[in-house]
Scaffold this motif. Structure first.
Motif, PDB file in Angstrom:
ATOM      1  N   ASN A  40       0.819  -1.261  -0.154  1.00  0.00           N
ATOM      2  CA  ASN A  40       0.175   0.025   0.000  1.00  0.00           C
ATOM      3  C   ASN A  40       0.949   1.247  -0.120  1.00  0.00           C
ATOM      4  OD1 ASN A  40      -1.989   1.850   0.339  1.00  0.00           O
ATOM      5  ND2 ASN A  40      -2.634   1.220   2.503  1.00  0.00           N
ATOM      6  N   GLU A  41       1.489   1.476  -1.317  1.00  0.00           N
ATOM      7  CA  GLU A  41       2.488   2.435  -1.344  1.00  0.00           C
ATOM      8  C   GLU A  41       1.673   3.812  -1.694  1.00  0.00           C
ATOM      9  OE1 GLU A  41       5.316   0.943  -3.784  1.00  0.00           O
ATOM     10  OE2 GLU A  41       4.212   0.847  -5.550  1.00  0.00           O
ATOM     11  N   THR A  42       2.400   4.889  -2.089  1.00  0.00           N
ATOM     12  CA  THR A  42       2.255   6.229  -2.468  1.00  0.00           C
ATOM     13  C   THR A  42       2.001   7.052  -0.869  1.00  0.00           C
ATOM     14  OG1 THR A  42      -0.369   5.772  -2.241  1.00  0.00           O
ATOM     15  CG2 THR A  42       0.790   5.123  -4.461  1.00  0.00           C
ATOM     16  N   SER A  43       1.637   8.322  -1.371  1.00  0.00           N
ATOM     17  CA  SER A  43       1.539   9.235  -0.191  1.00  0.00           C
ATOM     18  C   SER A  43       0.340   9.183   0.716  1.00  0.00           C
ATOM     19  CB  SER A  43       1.612  10.838  -0.883  1.00  0.00           C
ATOM     20  OG  SER A  43       0.591  11.034  -1.654  1.00  0.00           O
ATOM     21  N   THR A  44      -0.668   8.441   0.063  1.00  0.00           N
ATOM     22  CA  THR A  44      -1.719   8.032   0.787  1.00  0.00           C
ATOM     23  C   THR A  44      -1.682   6.550   1.649  1.00  0.00           C
ATOM     24  OG1 THR A  44      -3.067   7.295  -1.027  1.00  0.00           O
ATOM     25  CG2 THR A  44      -3.360   9.519  -0.662  1.00  0.00           C
ATOM     26  N   GLY A  45      -0.811   5.711   1.249  1.00  0.00           N
ATOM     27  CA  GLY A  45      -0.588   4.364   1.734  1.00  0.00           C
ATOM     28  C   GLY A  45       0.205   4.472   3.158  1.00  0.00           C
ATOM     29  N   ASP A  46       0.211   3.137   3.720  1.00  0.00           N
ATOM     30  CA  ASP A  46       0.827   3.315   4.842  1.00  0.00           C
ATOM     31  C   ASP A  46       2.033   2.370   4.730  1.00  0.00           C
ATOM     32  OD1 ASP A  46      -0.294   0.669   4.503  1.00  0.00           O
ATOM     33  OD2 ASP A  46      -1.658   0.664   6.401  1.00  0.00           O
ATOM     34  N   GLY A  47       2.315   1.904   3.521  1.00  0.00           N
ATOM     35  CA  GLY A  47       3.522   0.913   3.506  1.00  0.00           C
ATOM     36  C   GLY A  47       3.302  -0.462   3.842  1.00  0.00           C
ATOM     37  N   LYS A  48       2.097  -0.913   4.005  1.00  0.00           N
ATOM     38  CA  LYS A  48       2.068  -2.248   4.519  1.00  0.00           C
ATOM     39  C   LYS A  48       1.701  -3.148   3.380  1.00  0.00           C
ATOM     40  CE  LYS A  48       0.855  -1.170   9.167  1.00  0.00           C
ATOM     41  NZ  LYS A  48      -0.284  -1.072  10.311  1.00  0.00           N
ATOM     42  N   CYS A  49       1.968  -4.455   3.410  1.00  0.00           N
ATOM     43  CA  CYS A  49       1.768  -5.376   2.374  1.00  0.00           C
ATOM     44  C   CYS A  49       0.469  -6.059   2.569  1.00  0.00           C
ATOM     45  CB  CYS A  49       2.765  -6.524   2.344  1.00  0.00           C
ATOM     46  SG  CYS A  49       4.496  -5.968   2.093  1.00  0.00           S
ATOM     47  N   THR A  50      -0.301  -6.323   1.444  1.00  0.00           N
ATOM     48  CA  THR A  50      -1.417  -7.191   1.360  1.00  0.00           C
ATOM     49  C   THR A  50      -1.031  -8.365   0.661  1.00  0.00           C
ATOM     50  OG1 THR A  50      -3.088  -5.289   1.269  1.00  0.00           O
ATOM     51  CG2 THR A  50      -3.774  -7.538   0.531  1.00  0.00           C
ATOM     52  N   CYS A  51      -0.767  -9.487   1.227  1.00  0.00           N
ATOM     53  CA  CYS A  51      -0.325 -10.763   0.698  1.00  0.00           C
ATOM     54  C   CYS A  51      -1.228 -11.408  -0.428  1.00  0.00           C
ATOM     55  CB  CYS A  51      -0.013 -11.698   1.738  1.00  0.00           C
ATOM     56  SG  CYS A  51       1.371 -11.238   3.018  1.00  0.00           S
ATOM     57  N   LEU A  52      -0.809 -12.144  -1.300  1.00  0.00           N
ATOM     58  CA  LEU A  52      -1.367 -12.994  -2.154  1.00  0.00           C
ATOM     59  C   LEU A  52      -1.695 -14.395  -1.620  1.00  0.00           C
ATOM     60  CD1 LEU A  52       0.723 -12.230  -5.417  1.00  0.00           C
ATOM     61  CD2 LEU A  52      -1.116 -11.142  -5.061  1.00  0.00           C
ATOM     62  N   THR A  53      -2.790 -15.012  -2.211  1.00  0.00           N
ATOM     63  CA  THR A  53      -3.289 -16.225  -1.425  1.00  0.00           C
ATOM     64  C   THR A  53      -2.083 -17.185  -1.101  1.00  0.00           C
ATOM     65  OG1 THR A  53      -5.155 -15.906  -2.857  1.00  0.00           O
ATOM     66  CG2 THR A  53      -4.569 -18.359  -1.901  1.00  0.00           C
ATOM     67  N   GLY A  54      -2.157 -17.755  -0.037  1.00  0.00           N
ATOM     68  CA  GLY A  54      -1.087 -18.724   0.432  1.00  0.00           C
ATOM     69  C   GLY A  54       0.272 -18.023   1.123  1.00  0.00           C
ATOM     70  N   HIS A  55       0.098 -16.617   1.128  1.00  0.00           N
ATOM     71  CA  HIS A  55       1.221 -15.912   1.964  1.00  0.00           C
ATOM     72  C   HIS A  55       0.690 -15.023   3.094  1.00  0.00           C
ATOM     73  CE1 HIS A  55       4.104 -17.414  -1.411  1.00  0.00           C
ATOM     74  NE2 HIS A  55       3.211 -17.195  -1.997  1.00  0.00           N
ATOM     75  N   ALA A  56       1.699 -15.235   4.117  1.00  0.00           N
ATOM     76  CA  ALA A  56       1.081 -14.182   5.304  1.00  0.00           C
ATOM     77  C   ALA A  56       2.368 -13.577   5.679  1.00  0.00           C
ATOM     78  CB  ALA A  56       0.415 -15.097   6.217  1.00  0.00           C
ATOM     79  N   GLY A  57       2.126 -13.025   6.926  1.00  0.00           N
ATOM     80  CA  GLY A  57       3.280 -12.020   7.595  1.00  0.00           C
ATOM     81  C   GLY A  57       3.216 -10.622   6.900  1.00  0.00           C
TER      82      GLY A  57
END
Length: 117
Positions: A40-57
């Protein structure tokens, strides 16, 4: 900085987020979200990942219970079908990489680490 600002409005470089572009997206092994998620990048994002199916953390480096990516998925960084994530009877919680098993008359009452009980 990690972006450029004009009249108080910033545009972040790829892989950076927040109003000041000060937060870098997780990039283990030099790949944003390990190549297994979207930041979740850009100036309005928070820099956190949204993982694809099967991945986490937080950085998408942890596999969900029951998920085994194919060689092609590992090579191109795409998520798989997810049919066996949590035994097909639940969903993987990104923050914990643990299964939240389905419960209810329509799905059955599944339990256990991989929702197989």
């Amino acid at each position: 900085g990690q972006g450029h600002c004009d009249n108080g409005r910033c545009t972040c470089h790829l892989g950076y987020a927040t109003r000041s572009c000060a937060v870098m997206c997780p990039a283990p092994l030099g790949r944003v979200c390990a190549g297994h998620g979207i930041c979740n990048e850009t100036s309005t994002g928070d820099g956190k990942c949204t993982c694809l199916t099967g991945h986490a953390g937080a950085d998408c480096t942890t596999l969900c219970p029951g998920y085994t990516p194919s060689a092609e998925e590992e090579e191109d960084g795409l998520g798989g079908s997810g049919a066996m994530v949590c035994g097909g009877h639940g969903r993987c919680v990104q923050a914990t990489a643990r299964c939240a098993c389905s419960r209810g008359a329509a799905w059955g009452h599944w339990n256990g680490t991989g929702c197989l009980d």
